[in-house]
Design an enzyme around this catalytic site. Structure first.
Site, PDB file in Angstrom:
ATOM      1  N   ASP A 141       0.866  -1.182   0.000  1.00  0.00           N
ATOM      2  CA  ASP A 141       0.000   0.000   0.000  1.00  0.00           C
ATOM      3  C   ASP A 141       0.901   1.230   0.000  1.00  0.00           C
ATOM      4  OD1 ASP A 141      -2.242   1.888   0.674  1.00  0.00           O
ATOM      5  OD2 ASP A 141      -3.331   0.016   0.952  1.00  0.00           O
TER       6      ASP A 141
ATOM      7  N   HIS B 226       2.171   1.985  -3.187  1.00  0.00           N
ATOM      8  CA  HIS B 226       1.262   2.957  -3.776  1.00  0.00           C
ATOM      9  C   HIS B 226       1.814   4.374  -3.727  1.00  0.00           C
ATOM     10  CE1 HIS B 226      -2.490   0.167  -3.124  1.00  0.00           C
ATOM     11  NE2 HIS B 226      -1.557  -0.374  -3.870  1.00  0.00           N
TER      12      HIS B 226
END
Length: 425
Positions: A251, A274
């Site tokens: 993430d 991310h």
């Protein structure tokens, strides 16, 4: 008797109302005094004269990875924290199984308390033992050093299959996050340095309601497919400095949400993951502003986003300002530069525009390669268009193909240097 019952009922109603009001009040940003580590060489670990070392082995811990050493860790902490002479907790080499544990203060030591970890601390795989939603919890401390070359292994592989996507839930619905590996709450003047975190069930590191926090030379790793395993997550905190960290996870490498002020990230290596995200913002009522965020000298490798600000449409007001992204190398990043005020509503968003105000945001000296033709994507709120957004010296290429910019509800300013992709018309 009837009057007594009425009085009791009245008192009960008043108490309930007061409790509800206390819960509903906006959370205040923590106060942060002078940084006790300013001017010191924090990279060196030097014992204070007469400092006592509380080795967890002396309290019954077993380094076999099977014996539950939680009680031994708690007793070593209590012996350290309650000591009026300088003391520290030491975790030697070996594998130590530790269930959820609180390292709580305030402590009585004359100087910041030290926890040095050279071994590997492993989490239980059974989620039912995590009553407090976190694993290793540090709270109510003024002065902390968590250092060493050791590892916190969250053993999160099995738990990822039942991860809830908390961001998609509306306000009022409780989402059960997987436990963070290291959780810091109401901690001031802290150094977290040199340690590793692997395969957390949830976030690697969660910092909230803290002040004067330094996170240095950390290595945080999890598979690219691991859900909601943010590297460093910051909320309601002031004066946070991250430097020389390597984060490869599933993430955001770093996520910064409401109430975060004066957060600096320097020499970050991020990917996979991310990217670096501010937000999402505007999800909850009475959110505190985000202000003074800086990312300097970073490398992002194969991330799904580069530098991103994201806010919810059709939710609550908020604000973010004085945000600077400077000297960043992108390597095959999908969305290198992105402001997304239509979070999880794009394309063709029909919801009410975001109520979050964005102001004074700069993208400086950002270069490298992208795998998306839209290398600069700035989509702002129709109600509150972004203000003071500056791009300077941007050079993002897609092989031999052209890249482009997209601008919605924004008139960015372009100051000098290259502009690849070309400026929005």
């Amino acid at each position: 008797m009837g009057i007594a019952k009425q009085n009791t009922l009245f008192i009960t109603i008043i108490c309930f109302a007061l409790a509800s009001y206390a819960v509903a009040r906006p959370r205040a940003r923590p106060y942060s005094g002078p940084d006790v580590y300013r001017g010191r060489n924090v990279a060196r670990d030097i014992l204070f004269p007469g400092e006592k070392v509380n080795n967890v082995l002396d309290f019954g811990a077993q380094p076999d990875g099977e014996f539950d050493s939680t009680q031994a860790f708690m007793e070593a902490w209590q012996a350290t924290c309650n000591s009026t002479v300088q003391s520290r907790v030491y975790v030697p080499e070996g594998r130590f199984l530790v269930s959820p544990v609180f390292f709580s203060g305030p402590c009585m030591t004359p100087h910041p308390v030290t926890v040095k970890v050279d071994g590997t601390i492993i989490a239980p795989t059974d989620l039912s033992v995590f009553d407090n939603d976190e694993w290793i919890i540090f709270q109510n401390l003024n002065g902390l050093r968590l250092i060493g070359q050791g590892t916190f292994d969250g053993q999160g592989t099995d738990s990822w299959q039942i991860t809830e996507k908390c961001e998609s839930k509306r306000d009022g619905f409780r989402c059960v996050r997987n436990p963070s590996s290291l959780f810091f709450s109401r901690v001031n003047d802290a150094i977290i340095q040199g340690i590793r975190s692997v395969n957390p069930k949830g976030f690697h590191i969660f910092v909230t309601n803290c002040g004067n926090i330094r996170l240095r030379r950390l290595k945080l790793t999890a598979p690219e497919t691991s859900p909601n395993t943010d590297g460093i997550h910051v909320s309601h905190s002031i004066n946070v400095i991250m430097s020389r960290n390597t984060i490869a996870t599933g993430d955001d490498c770093v996520s910064i949400i409401q109430g975060s002020v004066n957060v600096t990230m320097n020499r970050l290596r991020c990917g996979p993951g991310h990217g670096v995200s501010i937000g999402s913002l505007g999800k909850y009522a009475d959110e505190l502003e985000v202000k003074g965020i800086r990312l300097i000298n970073a490398t992002l490798l194969g991330t799904t986003n580069g530098v991103r600000i994201k806010t919810w449409p059709d939710r609550f007001p908020g604000s973010a300002s004085d945000i600077f992204f400077t000297n960043i190398d992108m390597v095959n990043v999908k969305n290198p530069i992105i402001i997304d005020q239509e979070y999880e509503c794009f394309p063709n968003c029909k919801k009410k525009p975001s109520l979050v105000k964005l102001n004074n945001i700069q993208f400086n000296n950002i270069r490298g390669t992208t795998i998306s033709p839209v290398a600069v994507d700035l989509r702002c709120s129709k109600l509150f268009p972004c203000k003071g957004v500056i791009l300077r010296n941007i050079d993002l290429k897609l092989g031999l193909l052209p890249t482009m910019s997209r601008c919605v509800n924004i008139n960015p300013l372009y100051f000098g240097g290259l502009q690849v992709p070309p400026a929005c018309v």
